[in-house]
Design a protein around this motif. Sequence first.
Motif, mmCIF file in Angstrom:
data_model
loop_
_atom_site.group_PDB
_atom_site.id
_atom_site.type_symbol
_atom_site.label_atom_id
_atom_site.label_comp_id
_atom_site.label_asym_id
_atom_site.label_seq_id
_atom_site.Cartn_x
_atom_site.Cartn_y
_atom_site.Cartn_z
ATOM 1 N N UNK A 143 0.813 -1.219 0.000
ATOM 2 C CA UNK A 143 0.000 0.000 0.000
ATOM 3 C C UNK A 143 0.855 1.282 0.000
ATOM 4 N N UNK A 144 2.062 1.198 -0.585
ATOM 5 C CA UNK A 144 2.966 2.347 -0.537
ATOM 6 C C UNK A 144 2.765 3.318 -1.687
ATOM 7 N N UNK A 145 1.998 2.928 -2.709
ATOM 8 C CA UNK A 145 1.924 3.773 -3.885
ATOM 9 C C UNK A 145 3.242 3.712 -4.642
ATOM 10 N N UNK A 146 3.339 4.416 -5.752
ATOM 11 C CA UNK A 146 4.562 4.377 -6.553
ATOM 12 C C UNK A 146 5.735 4.943 -5.754
ATOM 13 N N UNK A 147 6.841 4.230 -5.765
ATOM 14 C CA UNK A 147 8.071 4.698 -5.133
ATOM 15 C C UNK A 147 9.062 4.997 -6.262
ATOM 16 N N UNK A 148 9.320 6.286 -6.509
ATOM 17 C CA UNK A 148 10.098 6.700 -7.677
ATOM 18 C C UNK A 148 11.583 6.869 -7.378
ATOM 19 N N UNK A 149 11.947 7.214 -6.160
ATOM 20 C CA UNK A 149 13.360 7.270 -5.800
ATOM 21 C C UNK A 149 13.941 5.862 -5.836
ATOM 22 N N UNK A 150 15.187 5.738 -6.279
ATOM 23 C CA UNK A 150 15.809 4.414 -6.344
ATOM 24 C C UNK A 150 15.960 3.810 -4.952
ATOM 25 N N UNK A 151 16.394 4.594 -3.983
ATOM 26 C CA UNK A 151 16.571 4.083 -2.620
ATOM 27 C C UNK A 151 15.204 3.854 -1.974
ATOM 28 N N UNK A 152 14.972 2.642 -1.523
ATOM 29 C CA UNK A 152 13.674 2.299 -0.919
ATOM 30 C C UNK A 152 13.583 2.860 0.498
ATOM 31 N N UNK A 153 12.491 3.532 0.781
ATOM 32 C CA UNK A 153 12.254 4.065 2.127
ATOM 33 C C UNK A 153 10.860 3.671 2.609
ATOM 34 N N UNK A 154 9.835 4.206 1.951
ATOM 35 C CA UNK A 154 8.478 3.922 2.426
ATOM 36 C C UNK A 154 8.109 2.451 2.241
ATOM 37 N N UNK A 155 8.679 1.789 1.221
ATOM 38 C CA UNK A 155 8.363 0.366 1.075
ATOM 39 C C UNK A 155 9.048 -0.460 2.162
ATOM 40 N N UNK A 156 10.205 -0.009 2.651
ATOM 41 C CA UNK A 156 10.880 -0.749 3.727
ATOM 42 C C UNK A 156 10.086 -0.688 5.024
ATOM 43 N N UNK A 157 9.685 0.497 5.439
ATOM 44 C CA UNK A 157 8.916 0.570 6.687
ATOM 45 C C UNK A 157 7.568 -0.129 6.534
ATOM 46 N N UNK A 158 7.013 -0.135 5.325
ATOM 47 C CA UNK A 158 5.775 -0.889 5.095
ATOM 48 C C UNK A 158 6.019 -2.388 5.240
ATOM 49 N N UNK A 159 7.168 -2.874 4.762
ATOM 50 C CA UNK A 159 7.496 -4.293 4.942
ATOM 51 C C UNK A 159 7.611 -4.642 6.429
ATOM 52 N N UNK A 160 8.283 -3.781 7.185
ATOM 53 C CA UNK A 160 8.401 -4.032 8.621
ATOM 54 C C UNK A 160 7.023 -4.068 9.282
ATOM 55 N N UNK A 161 6.184 -3.107 8.921
ATOM 56 C CA UNK A 161 4.845 -3.047 9.520
ATOM 57 C C UNK A 161 4.007 -4.259 9.121
ATOM 58 N N UNK A 162 4.165 -4.738 7.890
ATOM 59 C CA UNK A 162 3.431 -5.924 7.454
ATOM 60 C C UNK A 162 3.858 -7.151 8.257
ATOM 61 N N UNK A 163 5.158 -7.269 8.522
ATOM 62 C CA UNK A 163 5.652 -8.378 9.345
ATOM 63 C C UNK A 163 5.089 -8.267 10.766
ATOM 64 N N UNK A 164 5.100 -7.058 11.315
ATOM 65 C CA UNK A 164 4.541 -6.851 12.652
ATOM 66 C C UNK A 164 3.048 -7.157 12.676
ATOM 67 N N UNK A 165 2.355 -6.840 11.586
ATOM 68 C CA UNK A 165 0.916 -7.118 11.495
ATOM 69 C C UNK A 165 0.659 -8.625 11.506
ATOM 70 N N UNK A 166 1.488 -9.374 10.796
ATOM 71 C CA UNK A 166 1.367 -10.832 10.809
ATOM 72 C C UNK A 166 1.622 -11.367 12.212
ATOM 73 N N UNK A 167 2.656 -10.825 12.875
ATOM 74 C CA UNK A 167 2.980 -11.272 14.236
ATOM 75 C C UNK A 167 1.820 -11.022 15.193
ATOM 76 N N UNK A 168 1.241 -9.831 15.117
ATOM 77 C CA UNK A 168 0.110 -9.500 15.997
ATOM 78 C C UNK A 168 -1.083 -10.405 15.722
ATOM 79 N N UNK A 169 -1.316 -10.719 14.436
ATOM 80 C CA UNK A 169 -2.420 -11.617 14.091
ATOM 81 C C UNK A 169 -2.168 -13.023 14.622
ATOM 82 N N UNK A 170 -0.929 -13.491 14.537
ATOM 83 C CA UNK A 170 -0.602 -14.817 15.061
ATOM 84 C C UNK A 170 -0.792 -14.888 16.571
ATOM 85 N N UNK A 171 -0.445 -13.814 17.262
ATOM 86 C CA UNK A 171 -0.587 -13.767 18.721
ATOM 87 C C UNK A 171 -2.014 -13.512 19.156
ATOM 88 N N UNK A 172 -2.822 -12.953 18.234
ATOM 89 C CA UNK A 172 -4.180 -12.515 18.561
ATOM 90 C C UNK A 172 -4.157 -11.650 19.820
#
Length: 350
Positions: A143-172
Motif C-alpha cells: 500500500x505504498x503507492x509508486x516509489x520513484x526514488x531508487x533508494x527504498x524508504x516507504x516500502x521498507x517501513x511498510x514491509x516491517x509493519x506488514x511483518x509486525x501485522x502478521x505477528x500481531x495476528x498470530x498472537x491474537x
Amino acid sequence: MTQLTDTHLYREIHEQPAVLRRLLDKEEATAAALADLIHGRAIDHVVIAARGTSDNAGRYAQYVLGAMNGLSVGLAAPSLFSIYHRPPRFGNALVLGISQSGQSPDIVGVLAEARRQGALTAVLTNRPASPLADQGDVVIDLQAGEERAVAATKTYTAELAAIALISAALSDSAEQRQALAAMPDAVAATLSMNDAIAAAAPRYRYMSRCVVAGRGYNYATAFETALKLKEMTYTIVEPYSSADFLHGPLAMIETGFPVMIIAPAGVMAAEMAEFAHAVRGRQAEVIAISDAAEVLATARVPLRLPAPVPEWLSPITAIVPGQLLAMHLAHARDYDIDAPRGIHKVTETV
C-alpha cells in the motif's frame, strides 16, 4: 543544486506515516487470514526469500516472529534454486517472499519451488500484479503507492509493519495491535528530527568509511542504515552486531573513526551503552540514534528519538533517522538523491 524538498526521496520519506496508516487499515484482514492458515497447518518454521532492502526486512522478521510467535525463521539462499538447481526441502514451512517490485526471477523461483513442494506461500509486495505475487497463496499489498526514488524508504517501513501485522495476528494480541496502530504517529514524530539531522550531516561530508552497529530487533536497522548510506553517499559502510564487532573488527577503530549506534530503549540499551563506551575508549566518534539516556550520553552526535515505542516495533522508527542522514549527506555532497549512480529501481537477479 536541486531543492531537497523537490526530490522524490524527500517526499517518500515523509509519506511514511500515511503509508503505514493505509497498510494497517487495508491489510489487517489479509494478515489475519494468513495467521489462520499458519495455525491451521501447524506451521513450525518460516523461510524468507528476499534481496537488498527486503532482505533487511527479513532480518527483522527473524527476531519478531521468533520472539513474539516462537517460530524459527531462516533466510533462503536463492542461488540454490536458480543456479545450483539444488533446492532444499521446505517441510512444514511458511515460505515468505518479500519484494518491493515482485520482479526478481531468483526470488520468484524460490516461491515457485515452495508451491511445487506443497508449502504454504505468502508474499509482501508493493505490486500485487507481479510474478512473485502470482506464487503467493496469500498476498499482502504494501500500500505504498509508486516509489520513484531508487533508494527504498516507504516500502521498507511498510514491509516491517506488514511483518509486525502478521505477528500481531498470530498472537491474537489486542496489546500488540494497539501498539502497532500507534506507529504511524510515532513515525510522524520521528520525522521532526529532520532539521537536527540536516544540521549534523555536513560534519560527515568527507567521511569515507564508517560502521553501523545494532543488535536484537535493530540488527536489521544497522543493515538497512548502512545500505542507505552506501546507496546514496557512496561511503564504505559496514553493518555489525555489536557483539560481532567486538570479535575482531574492533581493531579497525582509530581516532575519529565514526561508529553509528542504533539503540532504542529496551533490553539491549544497557549493552549498547557499554559497547559505545568501549569504542569511545578507542577514540571512535559515536553517533547515537536512541531514546535511552545512557546511550545518548556516550555520543559526540546524539540523535534523540522523540517517540518511545515498544522495542519489538522500534525498527520502524529507528530507521527514519538513518534515511534522513543518508539523504542529507548525499545532498551536502551534491549527489543525485533520486538516482544514485550505477543502480536501478528494479534489479532482476537470477
